[in-house]
Write a protein that holds these residues in place. Sequence first.
Motif, short mmCIF file in Angstrom:
data_model
loop_
_atom_site.label_atom_id
_atom_site.label_comp_id
_atom_site.label_asym_id
_atom_site.label_seq_id
_atom_site.Cartn_x
_atom_site.Cartn_y
_atom_site.Cartn_z
N LEU A 30 71.46 -3.37 102.18
CA LEU A 30 70.67 -2.45 103.00
C LEU A 30 71.09 -1.03 102.66
O LEU A 30 72.25 -0.65 102.84
CB LEU A 30 70.93 -2.75 104.47
CG LEU A 30 70.10 -2.03 105.52
CD1 LEU A 30 68.64 -2.42 105.40
CD2 LEU A 30 70.62 -2.38 106.92
N THR A 31 70.17 -0.22 102.14
CA THR A 31 70.54 1.11 101.66
C THR A 31 69.40 2.11 101.86
O THR A 31 68.23 1.74 101.89
CB THR A 31 70.92 1.06 100.17
OG1 THR A 31 71.20 2.39 99.71
CG2 THR A 31 69.80 0.48 99.33
N GLY A 32 69.79 3.35 101.99
CA GLY A 32 68.81 4.43 102.08
C GLY A 32 68.38 4.95 100.73
O GLY A 32 67.45 5.77 100.64
N ASP A 33 69.02 4.48 99.67
CA ASP A 33 68.66 4.92 98.33
C ASP A 33 67.25 4.44 97.96
O ASP A 33 66.75 3.47 98.53
CB ASP A 33 69.65 4.38 97.30
CG ASP A 33 70.78 5.37 97.03
OD1 ASP A 33 70.52 6.58 97.05
OD2 ASP A 33 71.92 4.92 96.81
N ASN A 34 66.65 5.11 96.97
CA ASN A 34 65.34 4.67 96.50
C ASN A 34 65.49 3.32 95.79
O ASN A 34 66.59 2.93 95.38
CB ASN A 34 64.72 5.71 95.56
CG ASN A 34 65.47 5.79 94.25
OD1 ASN A 34 65.17 5.04 93.32
ND2 ASN A 34 66.45 6.67 94.17
N ARG A 35 64.38 2.63 95.63
CA ARG A 35 64.44 1.26 95.12
C ARG A 35 65.00 1.18 93.71
O ARG A 35 65.75 0.26 93.38
CB ARG A 35 63.05 0.61 95.17
CG ARG A 35 62.99 -0.79 94.58
CD ARG A 35 61.93 -1.61 95.21
NE ARG A 35 62.25 -1.94 96.59
CZ ARG A 35 63.06 -2.95 96.94
NH1 ARG A 35 63.62 -3.71 96.03
NH2 ARG A 35 63.28 -3.21 98.21
N ARG A 36 64.67 2.14 92.85
CA ARG A 36 65.16 2.07 91.48
C ARG A 36 66.69 2.14 91.43
O ARG A 36 67.34 1.35 90.75
CB ARG A 36 64.57 3.22 90.66
CG ARG A 36 64.96 3.19 89.18
CD ARG A 36 64.46 4.44 88.47
NE ARG A 36 63.00 4.48 88.46
CZ ARG A 36 62.27 3.94 87.50
NH1 ARG A 36 62.85 3.31 86.50
NH2 ARG A 36 60.96 4.03 87.54
N THR A 37 67.27 3.09 92.17
CA THR A 37 68.73 3.20 92.23
C THR A 37 69.35 1.96 92.86
O THR A 37 70.35 1.42 92.36
CB THR A 37 69.15 4.44 93.03
OG1 THR A 37 68.59 5.61 92.42
CG2 THR A 37 70.66 4.58 93.09
N ALA A 38 68.75 1.48 93.96
CA ALA A 38 69.29 0.32 94.67
C ALA A 38 69.29 -0.92 93.78
O ALA A 38 70.26 -1.69 93.75
CB ALA A 38 68.48 0.07 95.93
N GLU A 39 68.21 -1.14 93.04
CA GLU A 39 68.14 -2.32 92.18
C GLU A 39 69.11 -2.22 91.01
O GLU A 39 69.64 -3.24 90.55
CB GLU A 39 66.71 -2.49 91.68
CG GLU A 39 65.74 -2.94 92.77
CD GLU A 39 64.33 -3.16 92.26
OE1 GLU A 39 64.09 -2.90 91.05
OE2 GLU A 39 63.47 -3.59 93.05
#
Length: 291
Positions: free
Chosen positions: A111-120
Amino acid sequence: LGEAIVRAAQERGLALEQPEGFEALAGHGVRATVDGRAVLIGSPRLMQEQGIDAAKLQSDITRLQGEAKTAVVVAVDRLALGVLGVADPVKPTSAAAIAELKRQGVQVLMLTGDNRRTAEAIAQRVGLAPAEVLAEVLPEMKAAEVKRVQQAGRVVAMVGDGINDAPALAQADVGIAMGTGTDVAMETADITLLRGDLRSVAQAIALSKRTMGTIRWNLFWAFIYNVIGIPVAAGLFYPLTGWQLSPIIAAGAMAFSSVFVVSNSLRLRRTRLTHPAGTLDVEPRLSPQQA
């Protein structure tokens, strides 16, 4: 993120002016007036919402996100002038911790506030699939995400260390705070891990299961022991079999029951848990009364 950017500026010998009218935009960025100029620093989404064109920085933003870095855009007087890449290094033990949790049958979600590209990109490093990533979650929405998973019939343990994690830690069935995190997270959580090592989460779950197993065995043997012992001590079988129990033996038997339960519980004092990174020792400091 703010501390990292300030530290990088100081390392480069840059003069830092005192801002005026500072405002923190939770989950988005910050704004202030510096030297008479309006400065806005935050996520690409914040720039879009504020109507600031950051198209010329898009290639750098995409590159940084692909490197598992948080892209922070800097705009002065509504002009996007640059982008900063801030990385939260993945701990070398995180992948092993997630592998062990999955081996225990735990479904792991990030669970993160980062954008999806960074999170993935980060998820790939620790062994999580894109479907196991909940990205672009604003601080105030973390508790709602936990509740949504609970409504799907899941029992949720939330692991966090920040101020923004506190509502989600309170919402979860079990809140787990890292000992290296903020005070508010530790106050809110049900469990505080002394180390900032995610492997401790797997240890806590395994140790909890062993503790519950020990409690069940203690209850089972205590009931069986008393179901057999009390009728004999009361002389219920004497008319039929002639069995009777000396008070001295009965007192010794009752003492042995307590010794057995305590001894069985004290086996938890030295528990060895294994996972892909090696063997870890767990030493819960239990008194006989706590056991």
